[in-house]
Scaffold this motif. Structure first.
Motif, mmCIF file in Angstrom:
data_model
loop_
_atom_site.group_PDB
_atom_site.id
_atom_site.type_symbol
_atom_site.label_atom_id
_atom_site.label_comp_id
_atom_site.label_asym_id
_atom_site.label_seq_id
_atom_site.Cartn_x
_atom_site.Cartn_y
_atom_site.Cartn_z
ATOM 1 N N LEU A 21 0.743 -1.156 0.031
ATOM 2 C CA LEU A 21 0.032 0.102 -0.050
ATOM 3 C C LEU A 21 0.856 1.259 0.027
ATOM 4 C CD1 LEU A 21 -2.996 -0.908 2.315
ATOM 5 C CD2 LEU A 21 -2.890 -1.413 -0.023
ATOM 6 N N ASN A 22 1.997 1.070 -0.026
ATOM 7 C CA ASN A 22 3.311 2.279 -0.215
ATOM 8 C C ASN A 22 2.538 3.006 -1.419
ATOM 9 O OD1 ASN A 22 4.130 1.567 2.279
ATOM 10 N ND2 ASN A 22 6.270 1.038 1.370
ATOM 11 N N GLY A 23 2.487 4.217 -1.211
ATOM 12 C CA GLY A 23 1.864 5.108 -2.330
ATOM 13 C C GLY A 23 0.572 5.282 -2.612
ATOM 14 N N PHE A 24 -0.064 4.413 -1.873
ATOM 15 C CA PHE A 24 -1.573 4.593 -2.078
ATOM 16 C C PHE A 24 -2.413 5.289 -0.762
ATOM 17 C CE2 PHE A 24 -0.504 1.345 -4.883
ATOM 18 C CZ PHE A 24 -1.244 1.373 -5.859
ATOM 19 N N GLY A 25 -3.402 6.152 -0.707
ATOM 20 C CA GLY A 25 -4.111 6.466 0.258
ATOM 21 C C GLY A 25 -3.454 7.990 0.844
#
Length: 257
Positions: A22-26
């Motif tokens: 999820l790095n780079g997301f949210g």
């Protein structure tokens, strides 16, 4: 990773996260991580996220029906997939969509280099994006030149227009100098008297009426010619590629709109 879809916010709340997928997301809010609609759907399609809707597990088709509720949402998702598959980090603008002076066009995404991306810096605005993306549909009328100019000035990075037609994404770049030229071209003859006075100064006041009329006619012809050349150049610079990860289910969604 796992997340729960919120219809009220049109976002997904991350309830469990493992590894660095999820790095780079949210974005983080009060210690909670929220995913935008297109991020949620992309991660579900990549089988990197288990999504629940109303407490029930949702597969990709169910998530597609829930999240893509309009043609505009579908265009944004198709463009989002396109840039992610090219290796970019694609995020919503930090302060929401930037709306131009008129029309439907707005900045939908800011695109970052994955090698230098830091989520906290991107969230607080200290990391500048590589480019700003405005998404539109092939079936929509093209934006006015003055609208493109206004939108380009409002961006934190060079502006690109992503035109979505079915599963195809055409990307056109747009620099600040070209934006200024577009604005002058759309204003047309109204800006020529100001330009002439600036160029010739007091000498223009000594020109005869006949010479002034000839200059005005030549200026009008130049404006029309430059406008035609600009439009041809813009069409030649279009780069059309196919977003490779758009699934058959998304293709069927395209036809349903």
């Amino acid at each position: 990773a796992a997340a729960e879809w919120s219809r009220e916010r049109r976002m997904a709340l991350v309830t469990a996260s493992k590894g660095n997928r999820l790095n780079g997301f949210g974005r983080s809010e009060r210690g909670l991580q929220w995913l935008e609609a297109e991020e949620t759907l992309f991660l579900v399609e990549e089988r990197a996220l288990s999504l629940t809707i109303d407490g029930a597990a949702a597969n990709f088709q169910a998530a597609l029906r829930e999240i893509l509720d309009s043609p505009e949402a579908l265009w944004r998702y198709t463009a989002f997939v396109h840039f992610n598959q090219l290796g970019w980090i694609c995020r919503r603008p930090r302060e929401g969509p930037i709306v131009a002076r008129s029309g439907h066009l707005a900045v939908d995404f800011e695109v970052f280099d994955a090698a230098s991306f830091k989520r906290r810096a991107a969230t607080d605005g200290t990391l500048a994006p590589h480019m700003c993306i405005a998404v539109t549909g092939y079936i929509q009328d093209p934006p006015a030149l003055s609208q493109l100019s206004a939108l380009s000035r409002a961006c934190r990075a060079p502006l690109s227009i992503a035109v979505v037609g079915g599963s195809d994404v055409s990307v056109m770049s747009f620099t600040s100098s070209e934006a200024h030229m577009c604005e002058l071209l759309e204003e047309g003859p109204r800006w020529w008297p100001r330009s002439l006075n600036a160029a010739f100064g007091r000498a223009s006041n000594r020109l005869t009426a006949g010479r002034l009329a000839a200059i005005a006619a030549a200026a009008a012809i130049a404006v029309v010619g430059m406008s035609m050349l600009w439009r041809d150049r813009a069409s030649l610079r279009r780069m059309t590629t196919r977003a490779p990860s758009v699934s058959p289910a998304t293709d069927r969604m395209v036809s349903s709109f």
